[in-house]
Scaffold this motif. Sequence first.
Motif, PDB file in Angstrom:
ATOM      1  N   THR A  92       0.834  -1.200   0.000  1.00 52.91           N
ATOM      2  CA  THR A  92       0.000   0.000   0.000  1.00 52.91           C
ATOM      3  C   THR A  92       0.870   1.252   0.000  1.00 52.91           C
ATOM      4  O   THR A  92       0.595   2.214  -0.736  1.00 52.91           O
ATOM      5  CB  THR A  92      -0.954   0.006   1.218  1.00 52.91           C
ATOM      6  OG1 THR A  92      -1.791  -1.147   1.147  1.00 52.91           O
ATOM      7  CG2 THR A  92      -1.813   1.254   1.236  1.00 52.91           C
ATOM      8  N   TRP A  96       0.962   3.921  -2.890  1.00 49.90           N
ATOM      9  CA  TRP A  96       0.660   5.315  -2.568  1.00 49.90           C
ATOM     10  C   TRP A  96       1.684   6.243  -3.220  1.00 49.90           C
ATOM     11  O   TRP A  96       1.334   7.294  -3.755  1.00 49.90           O
ATOM     12  CB  TRP A  96       0.639   5.521  -1.059  1.00 49.90           C
ATOM     13  CG  TRP A  96       0.303   6.929  -0.681  1.00 49.90           C
ATOM     14  CD1 TRP A  96       1.171   7.953  -0.444  1.00 49.90           C
ATOM     15  CD2 TRP A  96      -1.012   7.472  -0.534  1.00 49.90           C
ATOM     16  NE1 TRP A  96       0.486   9.097  -0.161  1.00 49.90           N
ATOM     17  CE2 TRP A  96      -0.863   8.826  -0.211  1.00 49.90           C
ATOM     18  CE3 TRP A  96      -2.289   6.941  -0.657  1.00 49.90           C
ATOM     19  CZ2 TRP A  96      -1.952   9.667   0.011  1.00 49.90           C
ATOM     20  CZ3 TRP A  96      -3.368   7.770  -0.439  1.00 49.90           C
ATOM     21  CH2 TRP A  96      -3.198   9.114  -0.109  1.00 49.90           C
ATOM     22  N   ASN A  99       0.772   5.898  -7.083  1.00 54.63           N
ATOM     23  CA  ASN A  99      -0.558   6.364  -7.480  1.00 54.63           C
ATOM     24  C   ASN A  99      -1.475   6.339  -6.253  1.00 54.63           C
ATOM     25  O   ASN A  99      -2.054   5.307  -5.939  1.00 54.63           O
ATOM     26  CB  ASN A  99      -1.105   5.456  -8.585  1.00 54.63           C
ATOM     27  CG  ASN A  99      -2.431   5.925  -9.138  1.00 54.63           C
ATOM     28  OD1 ASN A  99      -3.202   6.596  -8.460  1.00 54.63           O
ATOM     29  ND2 ASN A  99      -2.703   5.539 -10.367  1.00 54.63           N
ATOM     30  N   PRO A 100      -1.612   7.465  -5.554  1.00 56.06           N
ATOM     31  CA  PRO A 100      -2.400   7.490  -4.321  1.00 56.06           C
ATOM     32  C   PRO A 100      -3.846   7.012  -4.481  1.00 56.06           C
ATOM     33  O   PRO A 100      -4.365   6.305  -3.608  1.00 56.06           O
ATOM     34  CB  PRO A 100      -2.362   8.965  -3.902  1.00 56.06           C
ATOM     35  CG  PRO A 100      -1.116   9.490  -4.516  1.00 56.06           C
ATOM     36  CD  PRO A 100      -0.967   8.752  -5.818  1.00 56.06           C
ATOM     37  N   SER A 101      -4.478   7.344  -5.581  1.00 59.55           N
ATOM     38  CA  SER A 101      -5.869   6.912  -5.743  1.00 59.55           C
ATOM     39  C   SER A 101      -5.960   5.393  -5.893  1.00 59.55           C
ATOM     40  O   SER A 101      -6.892   4.761  -5.397  1.00 59.55           O
ATOM     41  CB  SER A 101      -6.537   7.616  -6.920  1.00 59.55           C
ATOM     42  OG  SER A 101      -5.870   7.334  -8.124  1.00 59.55           O
ATOM     43  N   MET A 102      -4.977   4.781  -6.545  1.00 64.60           N
ATOM     44  CA  MET A 102      -4.956   3.324  -6.677  1.00 64.60           C
ATOM     45  C   MET A 102      -4.723   2.683  -5.305  1.00 64.60           C
ATOM     46  O   MET A 102      -5.284   1.633  -5.000  1.00 64.60           O
ATOM     47  CB  MET A 102      -3.866   2.893  -7.668  1.00 64.60           C
ATOM     48  CG  MET A 102      -4.051   1.467  -8.171  1.00 64.60           C
ATOM     49  SD  MET A 102      -2.757   0.916  -9.307  1.00 64.60           S
ATOM     50  CE  MET A 102      -3.005   1.991 -10.706  1.00 64.60           C
ATOM     51  N   VAL A 104      -5.753   3.891  -2.435  1.00 69.42           N
ATOM     52  CA  VAL A 104      -7.031   3.983  -1.722  1.00 69.42           C
ATOM     53  C   VAL A 104      -7.976   2.886  -2.203  1.00 69.42           C
ATOM     54  O   VAL A 104      -8.646   2.228  -1.395  1.00 69.42           O
ATOM     55  CB  VAL A 104      -7.654   5.387  -1.897  1.00 69.42           C
ATOM     56  CG1 VAL A 104      -9.085   5.420  -1.377  1.00 69.42           C
ATOM     57  CG2 VAL A 104      -6.802   6.438  -1.198  1.00 69.42           C
ATOM     58  N   VAL A 105      -8.015   2.654  -3.504  1.00 69.45           N
ATOM     59  CA  VAL A 105      -8.862   1.584  -4.053  1.00 69.45           C
ATOM     60  C   VAL A 105      -8.426   0.238  -3.485  1.00 69.45           C
ATOM     61  O   VAL A 105      -9.260  -0.581  -3.078  1.00 69.45           O
ATOM     62  CB  VAL A 105      -8.815   1.577  -5.601  1.00 69.45           C
ATOM     63  CG1 VAL A 105      -9.431   0.307  -6.172  1.00 69.45           C
ATOM     64  CG2 VAL A 105      -9.511   2.809  -6.156  1.00 69.45           C
ATOM     65  N   TYR A 106      -7.137   0.001  -3.426  1.00 67.40           N
ATOM     66  CA  TYR A 106      -6.601  -1.259  -2.895  1.00 67.40           C
ATOM     67  C   TYR A 106      -7.013  -1.465  -1.436  1.00 67.40           C
ATOM     68  O   TYR A 106      -7.468  -2.542  -1.054  1.00 67.40           O
ATOM     69  CB  TYR A 106      -5.080  -1.259  -3.046  1.00 67.40           C
ATOM     70  CG  TYR A 106      -4.370  -2.484  -2.523  1.00 67.40           C
ATOM     71  CD1 TYR A 106      -4.754  -3.762  -2.898  1.00 67.40           C
ATOM     72  CD2 TYR A 106      -3.289  -2.361  -1.663  1.00 67.40           C
ATOM     73  CE1 TYR A 106      -4.093  -4.883  -2.439  1.00 67.40           C
ATOM     74  CE2 TYR A 106      -2.613  -3.472  -1.198  1.00 67.40           C
ATOM     75  CZ  TYR A 106      -3.017  -4.735  -1.583  1.00 67.40           C
ATOM     76  OH  TYR A 106      -2.355  -5.835  -1.128  1.00 67.40           O
TER      77      TYR A 106
END
Length: 132
Positions: A92, A96, A99-102, A104-106
């Motif tokens: 994570t 982060w 790709n921070p948004s990825m 968060v999805v994870y």
Amino acid sequence: MSRRLMVLKLYVAVALGGMLGAIGRYSISIIMESDSVFPIATLLVNLLGCFLLAYLMSASAIKNRISTEVFTGLTTGLLGAFTTFSTFASETVVLWNYNPSMAVVYVLLSLLLGLLLAYGGFLLAKKGRRST
């Protein structure tokens, strides 16, 4: 049976289960190796572990048919080593940075699907109790 022998058998069961769980987890990460930054193998391993552990912990038909050593070897040993919070956490952080948004999805997928699958394992075990 002496207390020491019983404890020793539990340690051996956890060690053997842990070895098999770690090998299984590593094998899945090798099989699912990809160029993607998204840690799909860890996600799948942890989700499967959520389902299986909830099922085993709730399935009295299984708990009553196998020894304490085998049950502990499967839950604490095999599934404990198969799933991995430390890998989830470190992947994570890496995600982060990429790709921070990825990331968060994870985290959301891991948490929400993990809870959903744990609940599914519990329901399946509960259904099995009613049919026996």
